[in-house]
Design an enzyme around this catalytic site. Structure first.
Site, PDB file in Angstrom:
ATOM      1  N   TRP A   1     -29.793  31.120  23.976  1.00  0.00           N
ATOM      2  CA  TRP A   1     -30.505  30.584  22.807  1.00  0.00           C
ATOM      3  C   TRP A   1     -29.557  29.991  21.782  1.00  0.00           C
ATOM      4  O   TRP A   1     -29.842  28.950  21.184  1.00  0.00           O
ATOM      5  CB  TRP A   1     -31.415  31.643  22.192  1.00  0.00           C
ATOM      6  CG  TRP A   1     -32.481  32.095  23.149  1.00  0.00           C
ATOM      7  CD1 TRP A   1     -32.654  33.349  23.658  1.00  0.00           C
ATOM      8  CD2 TRP A   1     -33.500  31.284  23.756  1.00  0.00           C
ATOM      9  NE1 TRP A   1     -33.719  33.367  24.529  1.00  0.00           N
ATOM     10  CE2 TRP A   1     -34.249  32.114  24.606  1.00  0.00           C
ATOM     11  CE3 TRP A   1     -33.850  29.937  23.658  1.00  0.00           C
ATOM     12  CZ2 TRP A   1     -35.334  31.652  25.353  1.00  0.00           C
ATOM     13  CZ3 TRP A   1     -34.930  29.470  24.412  1.00  0.00           C
ATOM     14  CH2 TRP A   1     -35.658  30.322  25.246  1.00  0.00           C
TER      15      TRP A   1
ATOM     16  N   ASP B   1     -31.067  33.488  14.047  1.00  0.00           N
ATOM     17  CA  ASP B   1     -32.247  33.583  14.906  1.00  0.00           C
ATOM     18  C   ASP B   1     -32.434  35.066  15.221  1.00  0.00           C
ATOM     19  O   ASP B   1     -31.586  35.665  15.874  1.00  0.00           O
ATOM     20  CB  ASP B   1     -31.993  32.769  16.189  1.00  0.00           C
ATOM     21  CG  ASP B   1     -33.105  32.909  17.228  1.00  0.00           C
ATOM     22  OD1 ASP B   1     -34.068  33.672  16.993  1.00  0.00           O
ATOM     23  OD2 ASP B   1     -32.993  32.249  18.283  1.00  0.00           O
TER      24      ASP B   1
ATOM     25  N   LYS C   1     -41.997  37.807  20.376  1.00  0.00           N
ATOM     26  CA  LYS C   1     -41.163  38.860  20.952  1.00  0.00           C
ATOM     27  C   LYS C   1     -41.555  40.221  20.357  1.00  0.00           C
ATOM     28  O   LYS C   1     -42.006  41.094  21.064  1.00  0.00           O
ATOM     29  CB  LYS C   1     -39.679  38.577  20.700  1.00  0.00           C
ATOM     30  CG  LYS C   1     -39.216  37.196  21.154  1.00  0.00           C
ATOM     31  CD  LYS C   1     -39.140  37.077  22.666  1.00  0.00           C
ATOM     32  CE  LYS C   1     -39.157  35.648  23.173  1.00  0.00           C
ATOM     33  NZ  LYS C   1     -38.017  34.830  22.822  1.00  0.00           N
TER      34      LYS C   1
HETATM   35  C1  LIG Z   1     -37.510  33.482  23.079  1.00  0.00           C
HETATM   36  C2  LIG Z   1     -36.413  33.103  22.180  1.00  0.00           C
HETATM   37  C3  LIG Z   1     -36.269  31.793  21.691  1.00  0.00           C
HETATM   38  C4  LIG Z   1     -37.188  30.671  22.082  1.00  0.00           C
HETATM   39  O1  LIG Z   1     -38.416  30.843  21.505  1.00  0.00           O
HETATM   40  P1  LIG Z   1     -39.586  29.751  21.644  1.00  0.00           P
HETATM   41  O2  LIG Z   1     -40.572  30.255  20.633  1.00  0.00           O
HETATM   42  O3  LIG Z   1     -40.071  29.812  23.045  1.00  0.00           O
HETATM   43  O4  LIG Z   1     -39.029  28.432  21.284  1.00  0.00           O
HETATM   44  C5  LIG Z   1     -35.232  31.535  20.821  1.00  0.00           C
HETATM   45  N1  LIG Z   1     -34.380  32.507  20.438  1.00  0.00           N
HETATM   46  C6  LIG Z   1     -34.480  33.760  20.889  1.00  0.00           C
HETATM   47  C7  LIG Z   1     -33.500  34.796  20.433  1.00  0.00           C
HETATM   48  C8  LIG Z   1     -35.496  34.104  21.766  1.00  0.00           C
HETATM   49  O5  LIG Z   1     -35.598  35.364  22.221  1.00  0.00           O
END
Ligand SMILES: *Cc1c(COP(=O)(O)O)cnc(C)c1O
Length: 362
Positions: free
Chosen positions: A101, A171, A195
């Protein structure tokens, strides 16, 4: 009703109480005569839902007044572009690469300016968090970017990087609300809610007000300017209304549980059940450096792809679903987010013990 223990990395398990409440309110939300899915986002009823949702999140995270909370769409992935479009005044940024990511965010950043990789754990397939105590960050970098919990690899920062006065952008998709954080340590905290919080379709961005620019990079679409959503209190256009409503329920569930300090204690207890077993198992090994272990995503393997496959299949048949690891890691991954009860982790460990007794080295 046959609910399984769902170890999916995302979209992922939600608290059963929340789903039940939503079911009760499905056809008639609090006497409105309609579902939250069917009502105008400009209605008084929805206005009170989104206001209360934000207020509860502010309470949970003790968000300072000079931070805006935005409910957006486009997934966490859209932020990979939105962040540079809004923050890259000098067209320079620094990235720490700890997995897929952050790598994707770094690649996206290249479209907007000069991006520098200041640390990486790619050399050992992202099985650890690099030392970030003395990073060589370009003086005029607009921000330092990190992914705090690496969903795919199962690592987490135990300490924030020293950003040396640069704006820290994190993030936190897969560790959102898993423990208390000091919001003021960050310029932006953001994550997709699918998540650890709610249904797919909502991204929460917590941003310090002075970072919301009047001017973005030339050509930035209106919808990708933080200013647009901040000014309109996340109601510039139709927001992901039903998803926000479910997030609000999860916030209330977390407050009822005692808040994030309580969640952290519970998450530590839960993760220890699995890690303690892994540490003494002769069949299963954890994939990551011990001190960098995630409380949310636990990755492990037997060392035999064939046995791993068999494990995932047999576990599913036993009601332990979605344990297959990500393709770049292989093996297994158990995502044990806030909503996973400790009984689910205990059942997983019992299953692993039985599997080891059958297939492990004597
Ligand atoms: C799942 C995830 C993403 C991507 O998320 P989307 O909503 O599918 O764009 C980005 N960063 C992390 C840490 C993730 O776990």
């Amino acid at each position: 009703m046959a609910r399984v223990y769902n170890f999916s990395a995302g979209p992922a398990i939600l608290p059963e109480e929340v789903l039940q409440e939503a079911a009760v309110e499905m056809l008639d939300y609090k006497g409105s005569g309609m579902s939250v899915m069917e009502m105008s986002h400009r209605s008084k009823v929805f206005e009170s839902i989104i206001k209360e949702t934000e207020a509860d999140l502010r309470k949970l995270m003790s968000i300072p007044d000079n931070y805006k909370v935005l409910f957006l769409q486009g997934g966490a992935s859209q932020q990979f572009a939105m962040i540079p479009m809004n923050l890259m005044k000098n067209r320079k940024a620094a990235y720490i690469i700890t997995g897929e990511w952050s790598k994707k965010a770094y690649e996206e950043g290249k479209n907007y300016g000069e991006v520098t990789e200041v640390a990486s754990s790619a050399d050992e397939n992202f099985s650890y968090i690099p030392d970030c105590s003395n990073l060589d960050i370009p003086e005029d970098a607009d921000y330092l970017y990190m992914c705090e919990n690496n969903t795919i690899y199962g690592t987490k920062y135990q300490k924030l990087p020293d950003s040396k006065g640069h704006t820290l952008v994190a993030d936190v998709s897969s560790c959102f609300l898993s423990e208390p954080v000091a919001v003021s340590d960050y310029g932006i905290i953001y994550g997709g809610v699918q998540k650890n919080i709610g249904p797919a379709g909502v991204v929460i961005v917590i941003i310090r007000e002075d970072l919301i620019p009047e001017e973005c990079l030339p050509g930035t679409p209106t919808m990708l300017k933080y200013k647009t959503h901040a000014k309109a209190e996340s109601l510039y256009n139709t927001p992901p209304a039903y998803g926000i409503y479910i997030c609000g329920k999860v916030f209330k569930w977390l407050l009822k549980k005692g808040g994030l300090a309580e969640m952290k204690a519970y998450n530590e207890k839960k993760a220890a059940v699995l890690y303690d077993y892994l540490d003494q198992s002769r069949l299963f090994q954890g994939n990551v450096r011990k001190e960098d272990r995630s409380l949310m995503n636990v990755t492990f393997a037997t060392g035999s792809a064939e046995l791993d496959d068999m494990f995932v299949k047999e576990a599913k048949a036993a009601g332990l679903d979605n344990l297959k690891g990500y393709r770049t890691v292989g093996g297994m991954r158990a995502s044990i987010y806030n909503a996973m009860p400790i009984e689910g982790v205990e059942k997983l460990v019992e299953f692993m013990k039985d599997f080891e007794a059958k297939h492990g080295r004597p």
